[in-house]
Design a protein around this motif. Structure first.
Motif, PDB file in Angstrom:
ATOM      1  N   UNK A   1       1.866   6.689  -6.877  1.00 34.61           N
ATOM      2  CA  UNK A   1       0.834   7.684  -7.184  1.00 34.61           C
ATOM      3  C   UNK A   1       1.408   9.090  -7.073  1.00 34.61           C
ATOM      4  N   UNK A   2       2.159   9.331  -6.004  1.00 30.37           N
ATOM      5  CA  UNK A   2       2.722  10.667  -5.793  1.00 30.37           C
ATOM      6  C   UNK A   2       3.660  11.032  -6.942  1.00 30.37           C
TER       7      UNK A   2
ATOM      8  N   UNK B   1      -4.371   4.725   3.095  1.00 30.06           N
ATOM      9  CA  UNK B   1      -2.960   4.370   3.258  1.00 30.06           C
ATOM     10  C   UNK B   1      -2.588   4.338   4.734  1.00 30.06           C
TER      11      UNK B   1
ATOM     12  N   UNK C   1       1.591   2.829  20.431  1.00 32.55           N
ATOM     13  CA  UNK C   1       1.223   3.425  19.142  1.00 32.55           C
ATOM     14  C   UNK C   1      -0.167   2.987  18.707  1.00 32.55           C
TER      15      UNK C   1
ATOM     16  N   UNK D   1       8.695   0.563   5.836  1.00 35.66           N
ATOM     17  CA  UNK D   1       8.667   1.839   5.127  1.00 35.66           C
ATOM     18  C   UNK D   1       9.798   1.873   4.092  1.00 35.66           C
TER      19      UNK D   1
ATOM     20  N   UNK E   1       0.845  -1.192   0.000  1.00 31.89           N
ATOM     21  CA  UNK E   1       0.000   0.000   0.000  1.00 31.89           C
ATOM     22  C   UNK E   1       0.881   1.243   0.000  1.00 31.89           C
ATOM     23  N   UNK E   2       1.958   1.176   0.770  1.00 32.36           N
ATOM     24  CA  UNK E   2       2.867   2.312   0.856  1.00 32.36           C
ATOM     25  C   UNK E   2       3.608   2.518  -0.466  1.00 32.36           C
TER      26      UNK E   2
ATOM     27  N   UNK F   1      -1.113  15.534  -2.911  1.00 37.11           N
ATOM     28  CA  UNK F   1      -1.517  15.099  -4.251  1.00 37.11           C
ATOM     29  C   UNK F   1      -2.518  13.945  -4.219  1.00 37.11           C
ATOM     30  N   UNK F   2      -2.718  13.381  -3.046  1.00 33.72           N
ATOM     31  CA  UNK F   2      -3.675  12.279  -2.942  1.00 33.72           C
ATOM     32  C   UNK F   2      -5.004  12.809  -2.409  1.00 33.72           C
TER      33      UNK F   2
ATOM     34  N   UNK G   1      -0.630  13.593   2.325  1.00 38.65           N
ATOM     35  CA  UNK G   1      -0.075  13.899   0.998  1.00 38.65           C
ATOM     36  C   UNK G   1      -1.023  14.783   0.200  1.00 38.65           C
TER      37      UNK G   1
ATOM     38  N   UNK H   1       4.110   0.626  12.532  1.00 37.78           N
ATOM     39  CA  UNK H   1       4.802   0.025  11.373  1.00 37.78           C
ATOM     40  C   UNK H   1       6.284  -0.022  11.683  1.00 37.78           C
TER      41      UNK H   1
ATOM     42  N   UNK I   1       1.357   4.192  -2.820  1.00 34.78           N
ATOM     43  CA  UNK I   1       1.264   5.622  -2.523  1.00 34.78           C
ATOM     44  C   UNK I   1       2.412   6.380  -3.176  1.00 34.78           C
TER      45      UNK I   1
ATOM     46  N   UNK J   1      -3.822   1.495   6.633  1.00 37.84           N
ATOM     47  CA  UNK J   1      -3.144   0.214   6.397  1.00 37.84           C
ATOM     48  C   UNK J   1      -1.929   0.055   7.307  1.00 37.84           C
ATOM     49  N   UNK J   2      -1.427   1.153   7.849  1.00 43.05           N
ATOM     50  CA  UNK J   2      -0.313   1.074   8.805  1.00 43.05           C
ATOM     51  C   UNK J   2      -0.739   0.393  10.106  1.00 43.05           C
ATOM     52  N   UNK J   3      -2.074   0.323  10.318  1.00 44.14           N
ATOM     53  CA  UNK J   3      -2.565  -0.305  11.544  1.00 44.14           C
ATOM     54  C   UNK J   3      -3.104  -1.698  11.251  1.00 44.14           C
TER      55      UNK J   3
END
Lengths: 284, 316
Positions: free
Chosen positions: A10-11, B112, B88, A101, A3-4, B103-104, B101, A96, A7, B115-117
């Motif tokens: 996309x950026x 996004x 966390x 990352x 997913x990262x 641009x998103x 972000x 995470x 991202x 999904x980190x969790x």
């Protein structure tokens, strides 16, 4: 992690100027070749058959070698920005891992490198064919696609390491410009390596990306060389190969294409290791 | 939430954050020195202090960004430095600067970060929808984050922090740089979260009128806790009410006050007197009535508290 990586892709794609700038070095190489330098080289080789096609393939091989370097660097600008604008804080506030990352950056950069090289390959073949050359064989097409994956791996590793050193956007942008300008020289694409003084030739041979150029050249120029140099003595062919950077000589040791592939793999591993060490060093 | 006992401002509720003797230095400089405080579950907790007082260092430590040199911190029962992953999972943080972000779209951003969790598929979609509903940004989901206004962005930032339904929401100056109307909207959202979801809210702010609405305040200065208590207690202790007098004849009024040994300061065309108790004003007013043209009694505010404790204006 995927997913990262998505991202990051996309950026990269949504910021048209990043894409354009990361391809600037490529455009410059092509423009210089089409407008000025191409004729010079072709003139020098005019006694050989199909010299035009030979040199078209030669320059495009160089383009493929640097595309993955400049595009991965452009793509990894996101990584510097994330650090600089403290966006990464928001990643690490979640449970995470740092390697996830870092892995996300790597995957997206590698993806961009490979895909952009493939696109450059398609464009290159169109250019060559439109210019009256012969299209590359299927066998060699597969080889080029495969080499792209290895050369992109090396370039991603190098770019990742470079990027991990920067903390400010300005420093990164400057470095990016310098690399974009120099890379055409350092890989012997603007000018064939044979036209450099001996000391600079060493620099080119030691520059990792030059080895990607060497491998691409050998594959892409293979069939046309058989025609061009059919009636030429092998010592002269060898000399021309050295001139054009299709073999590198370290003293009496001759670096062949398969040797360069090995070198690329080793360099990829070394720089990935360095980058991992650099990234995982957490500030106290 | 049940108060088991309530005496002299000492409350005993379930503590969700416990900070004991937290210290952190950068080289020779102590950014935070022996800071201790507790945050109770479900409360709106304000953490105040001038710039460079150690606010950020404290928050960054609690949020697992910085490793403290000394001290013990428990967040939601988990020990800092040993169970950082669990911490966390329990906290949501809204940072001072934008961290999404540009641009998103808002939705892409939230997906996004969700999904980190380890939120995936349907679970993730629900989390995004819930967070968007709680912050009332459902209609902004398809818009690029970079195209939003300041207030809308702040809401999206808060939605981001709510994705994993944290127990504690940290907000670092959530309303700085917003216009008054937007500020109020954002503030209402924060209070709604606290009220309706029983979320513990830990915030730093520059605006003292926001601190007035907190359940409990801790003021830090020079890396140390300078004062703590409810806004009411702090005002009682550090902010004095003021009586301003305007005389028909200022000279007469001054002479009268001097005779009674009442200390005053002259401010423009008014005489200002600090009061120990609000009711003290009555006696003075009665005495001065004949020569008086007008008066006002001003209640001490959190601004005064801040000034009284740190000797500094908060907006530096």
């Amino acid at each position: 992690m995927t997913a990262f990586a998505k991202r990051n892709l996309k950026l990269y794609i949504r910021d048209k100027s990043t894409v354009l700038f990361s391809l600037l070095a490529v455009f410059i190489v092509i423009a210089l070749y089409v407008l000025f330098l191409g004729d010079v080289y072709k003139g020098e080789l005019k006694e050989f058959e199909r010299a035009d096609e030979l040199m078209d393939n030669w320059v495009m091989a160089g383009v493929l070698a640097i595309t993955s370097m400049t595009t991965t660097l452009g793509m990894l600008g996101t990584m510097v920005r994330d650090k600089y604008e403290h966006i990464e804080k928001d990643f690490f506030v979640a449970p995470v891992k740092r390697w996830q990352i870092a892995g996300g950056y790597m995957i997206s950069a590698y993806g961009v490198g490979v895909i952009m090289t493939w696109i450059a390959f398609v464009v290159a073949e169109i250019y060559i064919v439109v210019n009256g050359g012969k299209m590359i064989s299927l066998h060699n097409t597969l080889k080029v696609l495969g080499i792209s994956m290895v050369s992109s791996l090396m370039n991603t590793a190098i770019a990742l390491f470079l990027v991990s050193l920067f903390r400010s956007m300005n420093a990164f942008a400057t470095a990016n410009t310098i690399i974009g300008t120099l890379i055409g020289f350092l890989t012997g694409i603007y000018l064939p390596i044979g036209s450099y003084p001996a000391g600079v030739q060493w620099l080119v041979k030691l520059f990792p990306v030059s080895h990607a150029a060497l491998v691409f050249r050998n594959v892409m120029m293979e069939s046309v060389m058989d025609v061009s140099f059919a009636k030429v003595p092998s010592e002269i062919v060898q000399e021309i190969k050295e001139e054009l950077g299709m073999v590198y000589l370290f003293g009496s040791w001759e670096v062949s294409a398969s040797c360069s592939m090995g070198i690329m793999t080793i360099i990829a591993i070394v720089f990935f290791t360095l980058a991992c060490v650099q990234i995982s060093r957490k500030k106290k | 939430m049940v108060y088991i006992e309530h005496t002299k401002g000492e409350r005993y509720m379930e503590k969700i954050i416990e900070v004991n003797h937290l210290s952190k230095s950068y080289g020779d400089v102590w950014a935070v020195k022996d800071v201790s405080f507790n945050v109770e579950q479900g409360m709106l907790f304000a953490f105040l202090g001038p710039n460079g007082a150690g606010k950020s260092t404290t928050i960054n430590s609690i949020c697992t960004f910085l490793k403290p040199d000394k001290g013990k911190v428990l967040v939601n029962g988990y020990k800092l430095g040993e169970q950082d992953g669990k911490i966390r999972d329990s906290i949501g943080v809204v940072f001072q600067e934008s961290v999404l972000d540009r641009l998103l779209t808002v939705e892409e951003n939230l997906s996004l970060r969700g999904s980190f969790y380890n939120l995936r598929g349907k679970e993730l979609k629900e989390a995004v929808a819930n967070a968007a509903a709680a912050t009332e940004i459902g209609n902004l989901l398809k818009r690029p984050y970079g195209k939003l206004s300041g207030g809308q962005r702040r809401r999206a930032d808060i939605a981001r922090a709510l994705l994993h339904t944290p127990k504690i929401l940290f907000l670092d100056e959530p309303t700085t740089g917003l216009d008054p109307q937007t500020r109020k909207n954002v503030w209402d959202t924060i209070k709604k979260l606290q009220r309706e979801q029983g979320m513990t809210v830990f915030l730093t702010t520059h605006y003292m009128e926001e601190a007035e609405e907190a359940d409990y305040c801790v003021v830090v200065d020079n890396g140390m806790v300078a004062a703590k208590g409810t806004p009411f207690e702090l005002k009682e202790q550090y902010a004095k009410d003021k009586l301003s007098l305007k005389g028909k004849n200022m000279e007469q009024l001054k002479t009268m006050l001097e005779e009674k040994n009442i200390v005053y300061t002259k401010k423009a065309d008014l005489l200002e007197i600090e009061l120990k108790n609000t009711m003290d004003a009555m006696a003075i007013l009665k005495e001065a009535e004949p020569v008086l043209d007008g008066f006002t009694v001003v209640k001490g505010s959190m601004d005064d508290v801040f000034l009284g404790i740190t000797g500094k204006e908060i907006r530096e």
